[in-house]
Structure formats: structure tokens, C-alpha cells
Scaffold this active site. Structure first.
Site, PDB file in Angstrom:
ATOM      1  N   GLY A  37      -2.993  -1.495  -7.442  1.00 43.51           N
ATOM      2  CA  GLY A  37      -1.900  -2.457  -7.524  1.00 43.51           C
ATOM      3  C   GLY A  37      -2.168  -3.541  -8.552  1.00 43.51           C
ATOM      4  O   GLY A  37      -3.301  -4.004  -8.702  1.00 43.51           O
ATOM      5  N   LYS A  70      -1.202  -6.416  -8.185  1.00 48.27           N
ATOM      6  CA  LYS A  70      -1.442  -7.649  -7.407  1.00 48.27           C
ATOM      7  C   LYS A  70      -2.880  -8.123  -7.654  1.00 48.27           C
ATOM      8  O   LYS A  70      -3.140  -9.307  -7.765  1.00 48.27           O
ATOM      9  CB  LYS A  70      -1.224  -7.337  -5.932  1.00 48.27           C
ATOM     10  CG  LYS A  70      -2.042  -8.158  -4.989  1.00 48.27           C
ATOM     11  CD  LYS A  70      -1.181  -8.939  -4.066  1.00 48.27           C
ATOM     12  CE  LYS A  70      -1.906 -10.011  -3.321  1.00 48.27           C
ATOM     13  NZ  LYS A  70      -3.229  -9.677  -2.855  1.00 48.27           N
ATOM     14  N   HIS A 115       0.838  -1.207   0.000  1.00 52.66           N
ATOM     15  CA  HIS A 115       0.000   0.000   0.000  1.00 52.66           C
ATOM     16  C   HIS A 115       0.874   1.257   0.000  1.00 52.66           C
ATOM     17  O   HIS A 115       0.580   2.238  -0.690  1.00 52.66           O
ATOM     18  CB  HIS A 115      -0.883   0.046   1.249  1.00 52.66           C
ATOM     19  CG  HIS A 115      -1.909  -1.042   1.345  1.00 52.66           C
ATOM     20  ND1 HIS A 115      -1.853  -2.028   2.295  1.00 52.66           N
ATOM     21  CD2 HIS A 115      -3.036  -1.279   0.615  1.00 52.66           C
ATOM     22  CE1 HIS A 115      -2.907  -2.830   2.168  1.00 52.66           C
ATOM     23  NE2 HIS A 115      -3.631  -2.403   1.159  1.00 52.66           N
ATOM     24  N   SER A 155       0.078  -8.873   1.306  1.00 54.85           N
ATOM     25  CA  SER A 155      -1.374  -8.782   1.367  1.00 54.85           C
ATOM     26  C   SER A 155      -1.778  -8.606   2.823  1.00 54.85           C
ATOM     27  O   SER A 155      -1.142  -9.187   3.716  1.00 54.85           O
ATOM     28  CB  SER A 155      -1.981 -10.078   0.813  1.00 54.85           C
ATOM     29  OG  SER A 155      -3.325 -10.184   1.199  1.00 54.85           O
ATOM     30  N   THR A 156      -2.828  -7.836   3.047  1.00 55.86           N
ATOM     31  CA  THR A 156      -3.310  -7.654   4.421  1.00 55.86           C
ATOM     32  C   THR A 156      -3.635  -9.000   5.048  1.00 55.86           C
ATOM     33  O   THR A 156      -3.373  -9.238   6.223  1.00 55.86           O
ATOM     34  CB  THR A 156      -4.568  -6.756   4.399  1.00 55.86           C
ATOM     35  OG1 THR A 156      -4.202  -5.513   3.782  1.00 55.86           O
ATOM     36  CG2 THR A 156      -5.108  -6.509   5.794  1.00 55.86           C
TER      37      THR A 156
HETATM   38  P1  AMP Z   1      -6.708  -3.533  -0.437  1.00 55.44           P
HETATM   39  O1  AMP Z   1      -6.476  -2.712   0.791  1.00 55.44           O
HETATM   40  O2  AMP Z   1      -6.307  -4.956  -0.297  1.00 55.44           O
HETATM   41  O3  AMP Z   1      -8.083  -3.335  -1.025  1.00 55.44           O
HETATM   42  O4  AMP Z   1      -5.704  -2.960  -1.524  1.00 55.44           O
HETATM   43  C1  AMP Z   1      -5.685  -1.600  -1.851  1.00 55.44           C
HETATM   44  C2  AMP Z   1      -4.813  -1.401  -3.037  1.00 55.44           C
HETATM   45  O5  AMP Z   1      -3.487  -1.836  -2.751  1.00 55.44           O
HETATM   46  C3  AMP Z   1      -5.266  -2.171  -4.275  1.00 55.44           C
HETATM   47  O6  AMP Z   1      -5.080  -1.351  -5.429  1.00 55.44           O
HETATM   48  C4  AMP Z   1      -4.310  -3.338  -4.305  1.00 55.44           C
HETATM   49  O7  AMP Z   1      -4.111  -3.879  -5.600  1.00 55.44           O
HETATM   50  C5  AMP Z   1      -3.048  -2.705  -3.776  1.00 55.44           C
HETATM   51  N1  AMP Z   1      -2.145  -3.706  -3.220  1.00 55.44           N
HETATM   52  C6  AMP Z   1      -2.418  -4.612  -2.253  1.00 55.44           C
HETATM   53  N2  AMP Z   1      -1.340  -5.394  -2.048  1.00 55.44           N
HETATM   54  C7  AMP Z   1      -0.373  -4.983  -2.910  1.00 55.44           C
HETATM   55  C8  AMP Z   1       0.959  -5.397  -3.188  1.00 55.44           C
HETATM   56  N3  AMP Z   1       1.528  -6.410  -2.550  1.00 55.44           N
HETATM   57  N4  AMP Z   1       1.640  -4.731  -4.130  1.00 55.44           N
HETATM   58  C9  AMP Z   1       1.074  -3.698  -4.805  1.00 55.44           C
HETATM   59  N5  AMP Z   1      -0.170  -3.265  -4.586  1.00 55.44           N
HETATM   60  C10 AMP Z   1      -0.890  -3.893  -3.659  1.00 55.44           C
END
Ligand code: AMP
Length: 277
Positions: free
Chosen positions: A151, A153, A37, A185-186
């Protein structure tokens, strides 16, 4: 760094900054922040004058049997990390504002491209991408950013957002990984130490497949030794349909279960030079 909770207040702030000629980048997140993030935040800071990070655990991205209640909520720690990054605003709306009772979601308008929502992760999580597009649309309406960072990902999500949003420039961040290659990843906080080691095999196997050291069947068999494979697909990286004569970019996409946890990862590369994106 300001913390703003209401759509009205974020609109006012953005309007003021835009009236001074400032550009605004939005980084949508569900909190539980990690270095992935924060890399999105760095990219946003490089490209725009002002950066807004939203933190909202989007209920529409969770099915009833999924982990909405237990999803890692680490707001104090997240705010600390964002302050160090010198983010301008953290936007933390509540669900009532994001999804007012009278709001109607017209899923039918995506019917022509329903396959994009239903393939890959959409098979196991049919609600997920309809949830993503709703939250991103609401955040774009609320914040009116010039650009937003996502991301790779979540490659399928990125493709859907690029296809179905307009007026906001979408910036992409490559996947940020642990030293052993595991995509951050969270939900990795759910993994035990030994599971984290096993989880690294996912990316290693995708790399071997991309490098031609394994074919798809072999890669599948390797993965099956450590995981329950949800899907492993090699598709056109631009359209997510079958590879065809117009294909310029390949996407290898995979989801596996490790115990109760589901991991996703992908590798993309241009066919011409086999350059990894
Ligand atoms: P989330 O909080 O999981 O919804 O993710 C928020 C944003 O962070 C999304 O655009 C994801 O694709 C990005 N993201 C999550 N993990 C990664 C990672 N390991 N590398 C790059 N971007 C990430």
C-alpha cells in the site's frame, strides 16, 4: 481457501501451482485486516492466477516500548474476510520459522542507502524499516511469488521494498480511506470516536497543502493545533531526497501524534499535470 503454516508447505504449494503455469501474488500483512488490506487482495486477484495472503505480526517492526503485545490480532475475522474474497492461501508462519536462531541480518549492506531507513518515520522508529525489509525478504524467499502488493499508505516502506528487493514485481495500491478521509489502519481501532474526527484533519491539511491553499509552514501550524507533529516533509516522490531539477513527482509525507497514537499519511502527485496518484 487453504491455511498453510509452514515454509515447507507453502513452497510445495507454490511449486505445484507454478508447474501448472499459474502466477502467484503475495499480499503481506500483519492481520487486523480492514478494507485497505482487502483492496490489496482485489488488486492481487486481478493481476495473478493465485493469491497468497500472509499474516504475521512482525516483532522486528516493534521497538520494546511499542505495542507488539497489544497489536490487534483478529485471525478468525481475518480468515472470514479472506474466504469471502476467495483468496487461495492464507500463510501464517510462526516467528521461529521466519527468524531461525542462526539467521544473521547484515544491516551494513544497506549502509549506502541508510538515509532511506533513517529519515521520516525512521527518525522516530529507527528499527522499523530494517524490520520491514527483513520480513519481506523472508516472505519472498519462502513464497517465491511472481508479484507482491503493497500500500502507498506506507510510502517510505514501499520505496525501500522496491529498492531492495528483486525478482518479484511490486504492485502498488493507493491509500484506502474512511469517508472522512482518514487513512485506514489497523491501529485506528485504538482511536476514540472523537479522536477519529480529529484524525481526519491530517489528510484534509495535506490536501490543502497539495492544492497550494496552505504553504508548508501554515500547514504545520494547522496540524500543531490538533496534533503533536512528528514530521511534515515535501520531497522528491521517487527518491525521497530534496526536490531538485530532475523531480517529476512530489511526495508530501507526514506523521503526527494524537494522544498516544501515531498517524501517518501522504499525498503524491506528478509535477507535470498535478495528477494525484
Ligand atoms: P500492515 O498489516 O499494516 O503491515 O499492512 C499490510 C499492507 O497493507 C501494507 O502494504 C500496507 O501499506 C497496506 N495498507 C495498510 N493500510 C492501507 C490503506 N489504508 N490503504 C492501502 N493499503 C494499506
Amino acid at each position: 481457501m487453504q491455511k498453510i503454516n509452514t515454509i515447507k508447505a507453502i513452497k510445495n504449494w507454490v511449486e505445484f501451482e507454478k508447474s501448472r503455469g499459474k502466477t502467484i501474488a503475495l499480499v503481506p500483512t500483519m492481520g487486523g485486516l480492514h478494507a485497505g488490506h482487502l483492496a490489496l487482495v482485489d488488486l492481487a486477484k486481478n493481476r495473478a492466477d493465485k493469491v497468497v495472503v500472509s499474516i504475521f505480526v512482525n516483532p522486528k517492526q516493534f521497538a520494546k516500548n511499542e505495542d507488539f503485545d497489544s497489536y490487534p490480532r483478529t485471525l478468525a475475522k481475518d480468515l472470514e474476510a479472506l474466504k469471502i474474497k476467495k483468496v487461495d492461501v492464507v500463510f501464517t508462519p510462526n516467528a521461529t520459522q521466519i527468524y531461525p536462531k542462526d539467521m544473521v541480518f547484515n544491516q551494513a549492506k544497506f549502509s549506502r542507502y541508510a538515509y532511506l531507513f533513517e529519515i521520516l518515520c525512521g527518525q522516530t522508529r529507527p528499527h522499523f524499516f530494517y524490520g520491514s525489509i527483513q520480513i519481506v525478504t523472508r516472505l519472498f524467499e519462502s513464497v517465491c511469488p511472481d508479484m507482491a502488493v503493497f500500500g502507498r499508505k506506507d510510502y517510505q516502506q514501499l520505496k525501500i521494498i522496491k529498492k531492495f528487493t528483486s525478482g518479484v514485481k511490486i504492485l502498488e495500491m493507493p491509500t484506502v480511506r474512511e469517508d472522512n478521509g482518514l487513512a485506514m489502519s489497523t491501529r485506528n481501532t485504538y482511536l476514540s470516536d472523537s479522536e477519529r474526527c480529529v484524525a481526519a484533519l491530517l489528510y484534509q491539511t495535506l490536501q490543502q497543502l497539495a492544492a497550494g491553499k496552505l504553504n508548508k509552514n501554515q500547514a504545520y501550524q494547522v496540524l500543531e493545533k490538533s496534533f503533536k507533529v512528528d514530521y511534515l516533509e515535501i520531497l522528491d516522490g521517487d527518491t525521497l531526497i530534496k526536490i531538485n531539477d530532475n523531480t517529476q513527482k512530489i511526495a508530501i509525507l507526514c506523521a503526527v501524534f494524537l494522544g498516544k497514537n501515531r498517524l501517518i499519511d501522504n499525498i503524491t502527485y506528478r509535477l507535470s499535470a498535478k495528477v494525484f496518484d
